[in-house]
Design an enzyme around this catalytic site. Sequence first.
Site, PDB file in Angstrom:
ATOM      1  N   ASN A 109       0.829  -1.209   0.000  1.00 41.72           N
ATOM      2  CA  ASN A 109       0.000   0.000   0.000  1.00 41.72           C
ATOM      3  C   ASN A 109       0.861   1.255   0.000  1.00 41.72           C
ATOM      4  O   ASN A 109       1.927   1.288   0.608  1.00 41.72           O
ATOM      5  CB  ASN A 109      -0.936  -0.014   1.218  1.00 41.72           C
ATOM      6  CG  ASN A 109      -1.815  -1.256   1.229  1.00 41.72           C
ATOM      7  OD1 ASN A 109      -1.968  -1.932   0.214  1.00 41.72           O
ATOM      8  ND2 ASN A 109      -2.364  -1.571   2.392  1.00 41.72           N
ATOM      9  N   HIS A 126       5.952  -0.507  -2.749  1.00 42.26           N
ATOM     10  CA  HIS A 126       5.483   0.212  -3.940  1.00 42.26           C
ATOM     11  C   HIS A 126       5.470   1.730  -3.754  1.00 42.26           C
ATOM     12  O   HIS A 126       4.806   2.459  -4.492  1.00 42.26           O
ATOM     13  CB  HIS A 126       4.095  -0.310  -4.352  1.00 42.26           C
ATOM     14  CG  HIS A 126       4.124  -1.746  -4.764  1.00 42.26           C
ATOM     15  ND1 HIS A 126       3.014  -2.542  -4.790  1.00 42.26           N
ATOM     16  CD2 HIS A 126       5.164  -2.532  -5.134  1.00 42.26           C
ATOM     17  CE1 HIS A 126       3.359  -3.776  -5.177  1.00 42.26           C
ATOM     18  NE2 HIS A 126       4.648  -3.791  -5.391  1.00 42.26           N
TER      19      HIS A 126
HETATM   20  C1  BV8 Z   1       8.440  -5.153 -12.367  1.00 39.97           C
HETATM   21  C2  BV8 Z   1       1.603   1.281  -6.998  1.00 39.97           C
HETATM   22  C3  BV8 Z   1      10.293  -5.366 -13.775  1.00 39.97           C
HETATM   23  C4  BV8 Z   1       0.699   1.988  -7.939  1.00 39.97           C
HETATM   24  C5  BV8 Z   1       1.551  -1.054  -7.684  1.00 39.97           C
HETATM   25  C6  BV8 Z   1       5.729 -12.255 -12.931  1.00 39.97           C
HETATM   26  C7  BV8 Z   1       4.590 -12.831 -13.390  1.00 39.97           C
HETATM   27  C8  BV8 Z   1       3.597 -12.010 -14.001  1.00 39.97           C
HETATM   28  C9  BV8 Z   1       3.743 -10.630 -14.133  1.00 39.97           C
HETATM   29  C10 BV8 Z   1       4.880 -10.074 -13.658  1.00 39.97           C
HETATM   30  C11 BV8 Z   1       5.879 -10.876 -13.092  1.00 39.97           C
HETATM   31  N1  BV8 Z   1       6.864 -10.056 -12.735  1.00 39.97           N
HETATM   32  C12 BV8 Z   1       6.553  -8.768 -13.059  1.00 39.97           C
HETATM   33  C13 BV8 Z   1       5.353  -8.758 -13.632  1.00 39.97           C
HETATM   34  C14 BV8 Z   1       4.663  -7.563 -14.090  1.00 39.97           C
HETATM   35  C15 BV8 Z   1       3.934  -6.828 -12.966  1.00 39.97           C
HETATM   36  C16 BV8 Z   1       2.869  -7.702 -12.385  1.00 39.97           C
HETATM   37  O1  BV8 Z   1       3.028  -8.345 -11.378  1.00 39.97           O
HETATM   38  N2  BV8 Z   1       1.718  -7.671 -13.072  1.00 39.97           N
HETATM   39  C17 BV8 Z   1       0.546  -8.439 -12.554  1.00 39.97           C
HETATM   40  C18 BV8 Z   1      -0.693  -7.568 -12.718  1.00 39.97           C
HETATM   41  C19 BV8 Z   1       0.412  -9.719 -13.295  1.00 39.97           C
HETATM   42  N3  BV8 Z   1       4.858  -6.387 -11.928  1.00 39.97           N
HETATM   43  C20 BV8 Z   1       5.488  -5.202 -12.123  1.00 39.97           C
HETATM   44  O2  BV8 Z   1       5.330  -4.489 -13.094  1.00 39.97           O
HETATM   45  C21 BV8 Z   1       6.461  -4.782 -11.028  1.00 39.97           C
HETATM   46  N4  BV8 Z   1       7.680  -4.319 -11.635  1.00 39.97           N
HETATM   47  O3  BV8 Z   1       8.203  -6.321 -12.475  1.00 39.97           O
HETATM   48  O4  BV8 Z   1       9.494  -4.530 -12.944  1.00 39.97           O
HETATM   49  C22 BV8 Z   1      11.609  -4.792 -13.717  1.00 39.97           C
HETATM   50  C23 BV8 Z   1      12.551  -5.440 -12.947  1.00 39.97           C
HETATM   51  C24 BV8 Z   1      13.856  -4.929 -12.944  1.00 39.97           C
HETATM   52  C25 BV8 Z   1      14.140  -3.783 -13.703  1.00 39.97           C
HETATM   53  C26 BV8 Z   1      13.142  -3.127 -14.445  1.00 39.97           C
HETATM   54  C27 BV8 Z   1      11.834  -3.629 -14.411  1.00 39.97           C
HETATM   55  C28 BV8 Z   1       5.914  -3.546 -10.246  1.00 39.97           C
HETATM   56  C29 BV8 Z   1       4.644  -3.885  -9.567  1.00 39.97           C
HETATM   57  C30 BV8 Z   1       4.178  -2.687  -8.711  1.00 39.97           C
HETATM   58  C31 BV8 Z   1       3.102  -1.895  -9.408  1.00 39.97           C
HETATM   59  N5  BV8 Z   1       2.570  -0.866  -8.505  1.00 39.97           N
HETATM   60  N6  BV8 Z   1       1.101  -0.076  -6.836  1.00 39.97           N
HETATM   61  C32 BV8 Z   1      -0.399   2.704  -7.201  1.00 39.97           C
HETATM   62  O5  BV8 Z   1      -0.784   2.293  -6.118  1.00 39.97           O
HETATM   63  O6  BV8 Z   1      -0.861   3.666  -7.767  1.00 39.97           O
HETATM   64  S1  BV8 Z   1       0.785  -2.601  -7.628  1.00 39.97           S
HETATM   65  C33 BV8 Z   1      -0.757  -2.311  -6.837  1.00 39.97           C
HETATM   66  O7  BV8 Z   1      -1.572  -3.367  -7.250  1.00 39.97           O
HETATM   67  C34 BV8 Z   1      -0.726  -2.377  -5.333  1.00 39.97           C
HETATM   68  O8  BV8 Z   1       0.390  -1.775  -4.764  1.00 39.97           O
HETATM   69  C35 BV8 Z   1      -0.759  -3.864  -5.086  1.00 39.97           C
HETATM   70  O9  BV8 Z   1       0.510  -4.393  -5.154  1.00 39.97           O
HETATM   71  C36 BV8 Z   1      -1.535  -4.370  -6.261  1.00 39.97           C
HETATM   72  C37 BV8 Z   1      -2.940  -4.584  -5.844  1.00 39.97           C
HETATM   73  O10 BV8 Z   1      -2.972  -5.780  -5.139  1.00 39.97           O
HETATM   74  P1  BV8 Z   1      -3.624  -5.822  -3.670  1.00 39.97           P
HETATM   75  O11 BV8 Z   1      -2.981  -4.786  -2.818  1.00 39.97           O
HETATM   76  O12 BV8 Z   1      -3.590  -7.205  -3.256  1.00 39.97           O
HETATM   77  O13 BV8 Z   1      -5.118  -5.306  -3.911  1.00 39.97           O
HETATM   78  P2  BV8 Z   1      -6.316  -6.026  -4.712  1.00 39.97           P
HETATM   79  O14 BV8 Z   1      -7.387  -5.018  -4.844  1.00 39.97           O
HETATM   80  O15 BV8 Z   1      -5.823  -6.711  -5.931  1.00 39.97           O
HETATM   81  O16 BV8 Z   1      -6.807  -7.185  -3.700  1.00 39.97           O
HETATM   82  C38 BV8 Z   1      -7.338  -6.843  -2.449  1.00 39.97           C
HETATM   83  C39 BV8 Z   1      -7.494  -8.170  -1.701  1.00 39.97           C
HETATM   84  O17 BV8 Z   1      -7.950  -7.883  -0.379  1.00 39.97           O
HETATM   85  C40 BV8 Z   1      -8.504  -9.131  -2.335  1.00 39.97           C
HETATM   86  O18 BV8 Z   1      -7.977 -10.444  -2.306  1.00 39.97           O
HETATM   87  C41 BV8 Z   1      -9.740  -9.008  -1.410  1.00 39.97           C
HETATM   88  O19 BV8 Z   1     -10.452 -10.230  -1.315  1.00 39.97           O
HETATM   89  C42 BV8 Z   1      -9.082  -8.684  -0.086  1.00 39.97           C
HETATM   90  N7  BV8 Z   1      -9.911  -7.881   0.822  1.00 39.97           N
HETATM   91  C43 BV8 Z   1     -10.765  -6.875   0.511  1.00 39.97           C
HETATM   92  N8  BV8 Z   1     -11.283  -6.330   1.649  1.00 39.97           N
HETATM   93  C44 BV8 Z   1     -10.719  -7.016   2.693  1.00 39.97           C
HETATM   94  C45 BV8 Z   1      -9.831  -8.005   2.165  1.00 39.97           C
HETATM   95  N9  BV8 Z   1      -9.123  -8.836   2.944  1.00 39.97           N
HETATM   96  C46 BV8 Z   1      -9.288  -8.709   4.311  1.00 39.97           C
HETATM   97  N10 BV8 Z   1     -10.099  -7.773   4.881  1.00 39.97           N
HETATM   98  C47 BV8 Z   1     -10.833  -6.924   4.118  1.00 39.97           C
HETATM   99  N11 BV8 Z   1     -11.634  -6.033   4.684  1.00 39.97           N
END
Ligand code: BV8
Length: 257
Positions: A109, A126
Site C-alpha cells: 500500500n 510500492h
Molecule cells: C516489475 C503502486 C520489472 C501503484 C503497484 C511475474 C509474473 C507475471 C507478471 C509479472 C511478473 N513479474 C513482473 C510482472 C509484471 C507486474 C505484475 O506483477 N503484473 C501483474 C498484474 C500480473 N509487476 C510489475 O510491473 C512490477 N515491476 O516487475 O518490474 C523490472 C525489474 C527490474 C528492472 C526493471 C523492471 C511492479 C509492480 C508494482 C506496481 N505498482 N502499486 C499505485 O498504487 O498507484 S501494484 C498495486 O496493485 C498495489 O500496490 C498492489 O501491489 C496491487 C494490488 O494488489 P492488492 O494490494 O492485493 O489489492 P487487490 O485489490 O488486488 O486485492 C485486495 C485483496 O484484499 C482481495 O484479495 C480481497 O479479497 C481482499 N480484501 C478486501 N477487503 C478485505 C480483504 N481482505 C481482508 N479484509 C478486508 N476487509
Amino acid sequence: MREDAVIDAHALDWLAERLRSAGAVTAMTGAGISAESGVPTFRGTDGLWRTYSASDLATPEAFARDPRLVWDWYRWRQGIIGRAQPNPGHLALARLQSRLPGFRLITQNVDGLHQRAGCRDVVELHGNIWRARCARGCGVLADQSGNAPGAAASDQGDRLPVCPCGALLRPDIVWFGEALDRDQLDLAVRSASACAVFLAIGTSALVYPAAGLPLVAGRAGAVVVEVNLEDTPLTPHAGLVLRGSAAEVLPALEARL
Ligand code: BV8
Ligand code: ZN
C-alpha cells in the site's frame, strides 16, 4: 495443521501460540487492509482497476504521455487517503509490532496508514503517495503532505509540481514495469526467508515480486497464514487460512497473544 475455519477460536489460539514462540514474524499487507478505512482496493467491486486502467495511470509511459492526467488521479487518491483513518486492522498490527520483537511489516500500500497507526520501519514495496521525486532522476524527493485535505493549501494550486532541476516531479510510487527499490526489496526478501510465521493480509497475491514473498517464506519453512475475505492464488500454499476481514481477524488474534 491446516484449518479453513472462519476465524475459529481454536485456529486463533493455535496461531497465537506460534507467534509467541516465533523468533521472527513477517506480515505483508495489500489494499484489503485499508478497504475498511474507505480506501478503494484495486480489484474489489469498487476497485480502482475497474474504473481506471493501470496502463493509463500507473506506468511510466502514462506519465510521459499525460502527466496532468496522472497527477490528477493521484491527487484524487490523496484526497480520499487524507480523509481516511487507520482501522482496527492497522492498529492491531501496530500492537503486534510492539509486542513481538522480531516483527517486520511489509506493505504494497502507498497510503501510509500503517505509519499513522503507529507502525515503525514499514517496508513500502510500492512507494508512498505522500512523496514525490524528480522524474528525471536527479535525486530530489519532495513531501506531498501539503496536498492532504485541510493541510495549509500548498502554493502549488493545480500547477504540475516541478523539481528544482527544472524537470517534473512524479509520485514516488513504483509503477508497472518499474523496478522496486533495491534496498526495500532486499529487506523484504530477507524478512520472508528468515521468519517462522508469514502473515499475508488483504492481498490478491497477483502482483509480482510482492506476491512471491509468501512463497519464499513457505519454501524457507515458515507457516504461511492468509487473512482474506476470499480465495486467492496463495490459498493453496497457505498452512492456515483465516477467512474474514482484517479489521476483525487481527484484533481477535492480537487479543489472544
Ligand atoms: C516489475 C503502486 C520489472 C501503484 C503497484 C511475474 C509474473 C507475471 C507478471 C509479472 C511478473 N513479474 C513482473 C510482472 C509484471 C507486474 C505484475 O506483477 N503484473 C501483474 C498484474 C500480473 N509487476 C510489475 O510491473 C512490477 N515491476 O516487475 O518490474 C523490472 C525489474 C527490474 C528492472 C526493471 C523492471 C511492479 C509492480 C508494482 C506496481 N505498482 N502499486 C499505485 O498504487 O498507484 S501494484 C498495486 O496493485 C498495489 O500496490 C498492489 O501491489 C496491487 C494490488 O494488489 P492488492 O494490494 O492485493 O489489492 P487487490 O485489490 O488486488 O486485492 C485486495 C485483496 O484484499 C482481495 O484479495 C480481497 O479479497 C481482499 N480484501 C478486501 N477487503 C478485505 C480483504 N481482505 C481482508 N479484509 C478486508 N476487509
Ligand atoms: Zn530533478
